[in-house]
Enzyme design. Structure first.
Site, mmCIF file in Angstrom:
data_model
loop_
_atom_site.group_PDB
_atom_site.id
_atom_site.type_symbol
_atom_site.label_atom_id
_atom_site.label_comp_id
_atom_site.label_asym_id
_atom_site.label_seq_id
_atom_site.Cartn_x
_atom_site.Cartn_y
_atom_site.Cartn_z
ATOM 1 N N SER A 101 3.386 -4.836 -1.616
ATOM 2 C CA SER A 101 2.207 -5.246 -2.640
ATOM 3 C C SER A 101 1.130 -6.088 -1.646
ATOM 4 C CB SER A 101 3.122 -6.332 -3.309
ATOM 5 O OG SER A 101 2.538 -7.397 -3.878
ATOM 6 N N ASP A 269 -4.052 -7.114 -5.807
ATOM 7 C CA ASP A 269 -3.163 -6.619 -4.702
ATOM 8 C C ASP A 269 -2.765 -4.929 -4.580
ATOM 9 O OD1 ASP A 269 -1.175 -6.095 -6.455
ATOM 10 O OD2 ASP A 269 -0.041 -7.386 -6.325
ATOM 11 N N ASP A 271 -0.248 -3.324 -4.543
ATOM 12 C CA ASP A 271 0.237 -2.870 -6.017
ATOM 13 C C ASP A 271 -0.018 -2.288 -7.426
ATOM 14 O OD1 ASP A 271 1.763 -5.318 -6.478
ATOM 15 O OD2 ASP A 271 3.948 -3.856 -6.335
ATOM 16 N N ASP A 273 0.368 -5.230 -9.197
ATOM 17 C CA ASP A 273 1.121 -5.902 -10.169
ATOM 18 C C ASP A 273 0.316 -7.031 -10.404
ATOM 19 O OD1 ASP A 273 1.665 -7.204 -8.186
ATOM 20 O OD2 ASP A 273 3.965 -7.030 -8.577
#
Length: 479
Positions: A101, A269, A271, A273
């Site tokens: 992340s 960010d 990833d 999400d």
């Protein structure tokens, strides 16, 4: 024994804490657990972000899954919400994401989804962890820990008991295989386009892809809806993900928005999400303000059940006050999108999220999706005819200081008398005019201190006081 799974899967420094051996063991264990839970030969979609270690861990995880008889559907570089969506869209038994992340490039992580694209519940994560430990499959040393050979595992089983439950690998045609899904990316982009709705043609947006998983997807969908797109930080080399860019460092995005004269900036960010926005004046709009903008719009259109928004204890008092002034209610949960989504499901709520920009729009997704959130936010701008600066002004944040204190250990901090005394003293001085929140990070060796209130000088003084007590009791000496 420290648990393998934290608040967001298994995470650590790749090839040190999170090794290929552990990834192999996690894949094998997840294959066993998914087969046992749903009674079918598992079919698991696997995606990753752009970290250099992702290919290594993907190969090991896939090998572990296939060694348990699972079919693996590799997606390559894909956002976490993309994996969540495609797990369901492709009719898979589960999904797996290899990503850390927002963490630095040397970290990586592995988390799993159920057939509905939701993060595995605690009991299934515990079953995966128990299978790893009972299997003796090369757990890591150090922070994540591993059972000693022949010793007791985390569940208290002896070596003999663990051996009795040993996994018997499939052979012949029962061994798992790979299955390609060439239209997976197209299906995810179509899902995002549907959520965006009409009217975004000509909108000028700057996208900060954080050199991460958003890179192939965010520019593509924004161009598909007709927007004018400027892209920054979209040249991943495996070592630059999140470095001075993305949602944790939106300053470069703010400068780009001002320089380009854009209507909107969006920083993802690693990833994708999460998303942090920047308004047309170059000012940062965090997750609290995004929640307020979306909540007021949804309430006006009768799409906010029980006129309620879900957020965590980290959300600013300014959000709570803005919602209350509009006749809306805020429900707070523990930190973590898992807890936000659980509260949303239990209450039948449609909107929830975190100050960090992890926003869940339950009508469209079961996890946060930064790209989707940005599209929906832009649609509110178009529908109301108001710039983001005006929409976001509804939230007037109170001063809030968040300090991350590096520690030698994060377990047991609650039992340190000096830390508890500092927290109690800070709360007494704030009274009813603010909040003090101290918690251990679920993914890093940090204790997080948050203090907020109307008096900025006092808030900072108290945050430093509590952080100082933590440093003296548990500090690593590196901060």
């Amino acid at each position: 024994m420290t648990r393998l799974f934290g608040t967001d899967g298994v995470r650590g420094v790749a090839n040190a804490d999170l090794t290929a051996e552990l990834a192999l063991a996690l894949g094998r264990a997840a294959g066993q657990v998914l087969a046992g839970r749903w009674g079918v030969r598992p079919r698991v979609v696997v995606g990753r972000d752009t970290r250099a270690s992702g290919e290594m861990l993907e190969a090991a995880l896939a090998a572990g899954l296939m060694s348990a008889g699972a079919t693996v559907v590799p997606l390559g570089v894909m956002t976490t919400p993309g994996v969540s969506y495609l797990t369901t869209a492709l009719g898979a038994t589960g999904g797996a994401v290899i990503s850390a992340s927002h963490n630095p490039p040397e970290y990586n992580g592995i988390k799993f989804f159920d057939p509905q694209g939701r993060k595995l519940p605690d009991e299934l994560e515990e079953a995966v962890e128990d299978a790893v430990l009972r299997g003796g499959q090369g757990g890591p040393s150090g922070a994540l820990g591993s059972p000693a050979a022949g010793g007791a595992d985390a569940a208290g089983a002896t070596g003999a008991e663990a051996g009795a439950a040993a996994f018997v690998p499939p052979v012949g045609g029962a061994v798992g295989r790979r299955e390609e899904a060439p239209d997976a990316g197209r299906r995810y982009l179509e899902h995002l386009r549907r959520a965006a709705g009409p009217g975004l043609e000509g909108l000028h947006v700057v996208l900060d892809c954080a050199h991460g998983a958003a890179t192939p997807w965010a520019p593509a969908v924004w161009r598909a809806v007709g927007a004018r797109v400027t892209v920054i930080h979209a040249a991943p080399d495996g070592t630059n993900i999140n470095v001075g860019c993305g949602s944790t460092a939106p300053q470069a995005l703010a400068e780009a928005v001002r320089r380009e004269g854009a209507d909107l900036g969006l920083a993802f960010d690693g990833d994708a999400d999460r998303v942090i926005a920047v308004d047309e004046r170059g000012r940062v709009v965090d997750g609290d303000a995004i929640l307020a903008v979306l909540a007021l719009d949804m309430a006006r259109r009768g799409e906010l059940p029980d006129r309620t928004v879900v957020a965590t204890v980290m959300s600013n008092l300014g959000l709570e006050r803005a919602l209350k002034a509009a006749g809306l209610r805020l429900v707070r949960t523990r930190v973590g999108d898992r807890h936000v989504f659980e509260a949303m499901e239990q209450g039948g709520y449609a909107l929830g999220g975190e100050q960090s920009g992890h926003i869940i729009l339950r009508r469209h997704a079961v996890t946060g999706d930064g790209i989707l959130t940005g599209l929906v936010l832009a649609s509110v701008m178009v529908r109301t005819g108001q710039p983001l600066s005006q929409l976001a002004s509804v939230v007037q944040p109170v001063p809030q200081v968040l300090l991350n204190v590096p520690v030698k250990r994060r377990e047991g901090w609650e039992d340190e008398p000096a830390i508890q005394a500092a927290i109690a003293a800070a709360r007494q001085r704030l009274g009813e005019a603010g909040r003090v929140l101290v918690r251990a990070s679920g993914t890093e060796p940090l204790i997080r201190v948050m203090v907020e209130g109307d008096d900025e000088a006092l808030v900072r003084e108290l945050a430093e006081s509590v952080a100082g007590a933590i440093r003296r009791a548990l500090g690593s000496g590196t901060d």
